[in-house]
Design a protein around this motif. Structure first.
Motif, PDB file in Angstrom:
ATOM      1  N   LEU A  24       0.839  -1.196   0.000  1.00  0.00           N
ATOM      2  CA  LEU A  24       0.000   0.000   0.000  1.00  0.00           C
ATOM      3  C   LEU A  24       0.879   1.252   0.000  1.00  0.00           C
ATOM      4  O   LEU A  24       0.605   2.232  -0.671  1.00  0.00           O
ATOM      5  CB  LEU A  24      -0.872  -0.023   1.259  1.00  0.00           C
ATOM      6  CG  LEU A  24      -1.993   0.988   1.348  1.00  0.00           C
ATOM      7  CD1 LEU A  24      -2.972   0.805   0.214  1.00  0.00           C
ATOM      8  CD2 LEU A  24      -2.707   0.861   2.680  1.00  0.00           C
ATOM      9  N   GLU A  25       1.959   1.185   0.792  1.00  0.00           N
ATOM     10  CA  GLU A  25       2.859   2.326   0.839  1.00  0.00           C
ATOM     11  C   GLU A  25       4.083   2.111  -0.040  1.00  0.00           C
ATOM     12  O   GLU A  25       4.910   2.994  -0.180  1.00  0.00           O
ATOM     13  CB  GLU A  25       3.279   2.607   2.287  1.00  0.00           C
ATOM     14  CG  GLU A  25       2.117   3.149   3.101  1.00  0.00           C
ATOM     15  CD  GLU A  25       2.453   3.400   4.541  1.00  0.00           C
ATOM     16  OE1 GLU A  25       3.609   3.215   4.937  1.00  0.00           O
ATOM     17  OE2 GLU A  25       1.540   3.789   5.287  1.00  0.00           O
ATOM     18  N   ASN A  26       4.209   0.924  -0.597  1.00  0.00           N
ATOM     19  CA  ASN A  26       5.363   0.616  -1.447  1.00  0.00           C
ATOM     20  C   ASN A  26       4.929  -0.137  -2.702  1.00  0.00           C
ATOM     21  O   ASN A  26       5.327  -1.273  -2.911  1.00  0.00           O
ATOM     22  CB  ASN A  26       6.371  -0.258  -0.683  1.00  0.00           C
ATOM     23  CG  ASN A  26       6.882   0.411   0.566  1.00  0.00           C
ATOM     24  OD1 ASN A  26       7.844   1.159   0.526  1.00  0.00           O
ATOM     25  ND2 ASN A  26       6.218   0.160   1.678  1.00  0.00           N
ATOM     26  N   GLY A 199      -2.882  11.807   8.727  1.00  0.00           N
ATOM     27  CA  GLY A 199      -3.394  12.127   7.395  1.00  0.00           C
ATOM     28  C   GLY A 199      -4.089  10.955   6.723  1.00  0.00           C
ATOM     29  O   GLY A 199      -4.905  11.144   5.815  1.00  0.00           O
ATOM     30  N   LYS A 200      -3.786   9.721   7.156  1.00  0.00           N
ATOM     31  CA  LYS A 200      -4.435   8.558   6.535  1.00  0.00           C
ATOM     32  C   LYS A 200      -5.934   8.559   6.794  1.00  0.00           C
ATOM     33  O   LYS A 200      -6.695   7.946   6.044  1.00  0.00           O
ATOM     34  CB  LYS A 200      -3.836   7.261   7.091  1.00  0.00           C
ATOM     35  CG  LYS A 200      -2.571   6.842   6.403  1.00  0.00           C
ATOM     36  CD  LYS A 200      -2.227   5.435   6.817  1.00  0.00           C
ATOM     37  CE  LYS A 200      -0.905   5.010   6.234  1.00  0.00           C
ATOM     38  NZ  LYS A 200      -0.436   3.750   6.811  1.00  0.00           N
ATOM     39  N   ALA A 201      -6.347   9.243   7.853  1.00  0.00           N
ATOM     40  CA  ALA A 201      -7.780   9.301   8.166  1.00  0.00           C
ATOM     41  C   ALA A 201      -8.548  10.020   7.052  1.00  0.00           C
ATOM     42  O   ALA A 201      -9.761   9.887   6.942  1.00  0.00           O
ATOM     43  CB  ALA A 201      -8.004  10.002   9.501  1.00  0.00           C
ATOM     44  N   GLY A 224      -0.118  11.415  -0.325  1.00  0.00           N
ATOM     45  CA  GLY A 224      -0.510  12.699   0.273  1.00  0.00           C
ATOM     46  C   GLY A 224      -0.655  12.650   1.778  1.00  0.00           C
ATOM     47  O   GLY A 224      -0.726  13.697   2.428  1.00  0.00           O
ATOM     48  N   HIS A 225      -0.661  11.437   2.378  1.00  0.00           N
ATOM     49  CA  HIS A 225      -1.022  11.401   3.802  1.00  0.00           C
ATOM     50  C   HIS A 225      -0.049  12.136   4.741  1.00  0.00           C
ATOM     51  O   HIS A 225      -0.504  12.783   5.686  1.00  0.00           O
ATOM     52  CB  HIS A 225      -1.336   9.962   4.281  1.00  0.00           C
ATOM     53  CG  HIS A 225      -0.154   9.114   4.587  1.00  0.00           C
ATOM     54  ND1 HIS A 225       0.454   8.303   3.658  1.00  0.00           N
ATOM     55  CD2 HIS A 225       0.546   8.932   5.733  1.00  0.00           C
ATOM     56  CE1 HIS A 225       1.477   7.681   4.226  1.00  0.00           C
ATOM     57  NE2 HIS A 225       1.550   8.035   5.490  1.00  0.00           N
ATOM     58  N   PRO A 226       1.271  12.115   4.497  1.00  0.00           N
ATOM     59  CA  PRO A 226       2.123  12.898   5.415  1.00  0.00           C
ATOM     60  C   PRO A 226       1.810  14.400   5.330  1.00  0.00           C
ATOM     61  O   PRO A 226       1.786  15.093   6.348  1.00  0.00           O
ATOM     62  CB  PRO A 226       3.544  12.603   4.924  1.00  0.00           C
ATOM     63  CG  PRO A 226       3.444  11.325   4.152  1.00  0.00           C
ATOM     64  CD  PRO A 226       2.094  11.358   3.512  1.00  0.00           C
ATOM     65  N   HIS A 250       8.213  11.333   7.463  1.00  0.00           N
ATOM     66  CA  HIS A 250       8.463   9.950   7.895  1.00  0.00           C
ATOM     67  C   HIS A 250       8.569   8.960   6.740  1.00  0.00           C
ATOM     68  O   HIS A 250       8.984   7.826   6.938  1.00  0.00           O
ATOM     69  CB  HIS A 250       7.435   9.482   8.946  1.00  0.00           C
ATOM     70  CG  HIS A 250       6.052   9.239   8.443  1.00  0.00           C
ATOM     71  ND1 HIS A 250       5.095  10.230   8.342  1.00  0.00           N
ATOM     72  CD2 HIS A 250       5.429   8.107   8.018  1.00  0.00           C
ATOM     73  CE1 HIS A 250       3.965   9.710   7.887  1.00  0.00           C
ATOM     74  NE2 HIS A 250       4.142   8.422   7.670  1.00  0.00           N
ATOM     75  N   HIS A 251       8.192   9.369   5.517  1.00  0.00           N
ATOM     76  CA  HIS A 251       8.374   8.483   4.354  1.00  0.00           C
ATOM     77  C   HIS A 251       9.482   8.960   3.419  1.00  0.00           C
ATOM     78  O   HIS A 251       9.626   8.449   2.306  1.00  0.00           O
ATOM     79  CB  HIS A 251       7.071   8.335   3.569  1.00  0.00           C
ATOM     80  CG  HIS A 251       6.083   7.437   4.244  1.00  0.00           C
ATOM     81  ND1 HIS A 251       6.308   6.094   4.421  1.00  0.00           N
ATOM     82  CD2 HIS A 251       4.872   7.696   4.797  1.00  0.00           C
ATOM     83  CE1 HIS A 251       5.268   5.552   5.053  1.00  0.00           C
ATOM     84  NE2 HIS A 251       4.386   6.503   5.300  1.00  0.00           N
ATOM     85  N   GLU A 252      10.246   9.953   3.848  1.00  0.00           N
ATOM     86  CA  GLU A 252      11.388  10.371   3.031  1.00  0.00           C
ATOM     87  C   GLU A 252      12.507   9.346   3.207  1.00  0.00           C
ATOM     88  O   GLU A 252      12.598   8.686   4.245  1.00  0.00           O
ATOM     89  CB  GLU A 252      11.883  11.764   3.471  1.00  0.00           C
ATOM     90  CG  GLU A 252      10.855  12.877   3.319  1.00  0.00           C
ATOM     91  CD  GLU A 252      10.545  13.252   1.862  1.00  0.00           C
ATOM     92  OE1 GLU A 252      11.170  12.674   0.946  1.00  0.00           O
ATOM     93  OE2 GLU A 252       9.665  14.111   1.651  1.00  0.00           O
TER      94      GLU A 252
HETATM   95 FE   LIG Z   1       2.842   6.774   6.888  1.00  0.00          FE
END
Ligand SMILES: [Fe+2]
Length: 401
Positions: A24-26, A199-201, A224-226, A250-252
């Motif tokens: 989902l994130e990757n 932001g995931k909410a 976009g969530h961060p 946190h995703h950098e």
């Molecule tokens: Fe995240």
């Protein structure tokens, strides 16, 4: 050894590993486990848009890598390059702290559930309770780190969204403390962890709960969530800079291939770098509906293979030093055949933690008996076990001390 490589480097004969890292994130991570058979397989994987892949060099057909190098040996080698960390001794025994920590953890799960639901339903969250909760967690970590770190392993699969936020918060504080930060910064790292995925909410459920790989457009939304969490907290006002940075970054990734801004190296804030390490570790070692948890030492070994790419050079090594090769709550078998739960990490010699013996040498449950492996010459850890597979509940064992 597990290694992350670009699909441009992928060759027939390499063995692909499914790490259970959420696609989902990757979505650009290829994770269909098995040997890559031919050049056409490699082309297909690249044509489908996959950019990265984890391989196990020991299972490749090339056989160039020395067999028998265990994850523990890899981790020990990593730690030999680091100076002695200067151990922060616990102030109270872990059993005493465990009771308080359990109540605190449960209270924080309820709070985390509340904020995600409020954000989703009303678009606002009450952040006022967060600071006292984070301060209480910091107090518990200071009294005895092992209690909350052990509890982080007890997560309930249905509660992952909430326990993950808490675990990222508490592990960021534990890691930050190990790195020498003071209480003000640590509390900010805790808040950043607690709110990192707020932001995931606001991400639509059909993307967030998608049972298939996201399309590039959907992934753009997910990325976009961060920024959503960051904007919300910045507009709200009064949120310290480190918290905003941690949430936003946190995703950098160190190599610039992360999101949302593609920052690289020192452009990424310290909070962002710490959260990135902790976020991946907790995701790997969590039980999810679709995957078993990865054993902590395997996850650390895998993350060591990502050093300098995803994470700042030296940071994963320090995280391994902070948690130990067998983090609290790990289930291990001794060379005597006895099975144990790790109750306290040994930061000076990570291969020799304190353990609680819970199964005798014939595999029968026994009343928990503490054993300090430090200084033992004849008794040592032989292997790490999956707790479910051997019917051991590490949380119960730790609470039962
Ligand atoms: Fe995240």
């Amino acid at each position: 050894m597990l290694k992350k490589i670009g699909t441009v480097e992928l060759k027939p004969g390499m063995f692909v590993v499914d790490t259970g890292i959420s696609w989902l994130e990757n979505p650009y991570l290829y994770a269909h486990e098995g040997l890559v058979g031919s050049e056409s397989d490699v082309r297909r994987i690249r044509d489908e848009g996959y950019l990265e892949v984890f391989i196990d060099t020991r299972r490749s057909l090339f056989g160039r890598d020395p067999d028998g190098v265990s994850d523990e040996e890899i981790l020990s080698g990593a730690l030999q390059q680091l100076e002695d960390p200067g151990v922060l001794e616990p102030q109270v025994p872990v059993a005493e702290e465990m009771r308080k920590a359990t109540v605190l953890y449960d209270t924080t799960v309820r709070y985390a559930r509340g904020i995600m639901d409020e954000m989703r339903d009303k678009g606002v969250v009450d952040m006022s309770e967060a600071e006292p909760l984070v301060d209480s967690m910091l107090g518990s970590i200071t009294r005895n780190t092992n209690a909350l770190v052990g509890l982080a392993k007890l997560r309930n699969v249905d509660e992952y969204t909430y326990t993950h936020c808490i675990n990222v918060g508490l592990l960021s504080m534990v890691f930050g403390r190990h790195l020498g930060f003071g209480p003000v910064t640590l509390a900010r790292l805790g808040l950043a962890g607690l709110f990192h995925d707020l932001g995931k909410a606001r991400i639509p459920d059909d993307i967030l709960k998608s049972p298939r790989r996201l399309s590039p457009d959907e992934f753009e939304v997910m990325k976009g969530h961060p920024g959503i969490g960051f904007e919300y907290m910045r507009e709200r006002g009064g949120v310290p800079e480190e918290v905003l940075e941690g949430v936003y970054e946190h995703h950098e990734k160190h190599n610039g291939l992360g999101y949302p801004r593609g920052l690289r190296g020192e452009q990424i804030s310290v909070a962002g770098r710490i959260l990135a390490v902790v976020d991946v570790y907790d995701a790997l070692t969590s039980r999810r509906v679709y995957k078993e948890p990865m054993l902590p030492h395997k996850a650390l070994s895998l993350m060591y293979g990502m050093r300098g790419q995803d994470f700042s050079p030296g940071l994963v090594e320090r995280f391994i030093r902070c948690l130990g090769i067998y983090p609290v709550g790990s289930v291990v078998e001794l060379n005597t055949g006895q099975r144990c739960v790790v109750s306290e990490a040994n930061l000076r010699n990570p291969l020799q933690p304190r353990v609680l013996i819970v199964h005798d040498s014939k595999g029968r449950p026994c009343s928990p008996r503490p054993l300090d492996l430090a200084g033992q010459t004849a008794v040592r850890i032989a292997t790490c076990l999956d707790p479910v597979g051997v019917g051991i509940d590490p949380g119960r064992a730790l609470g039962a001390m």
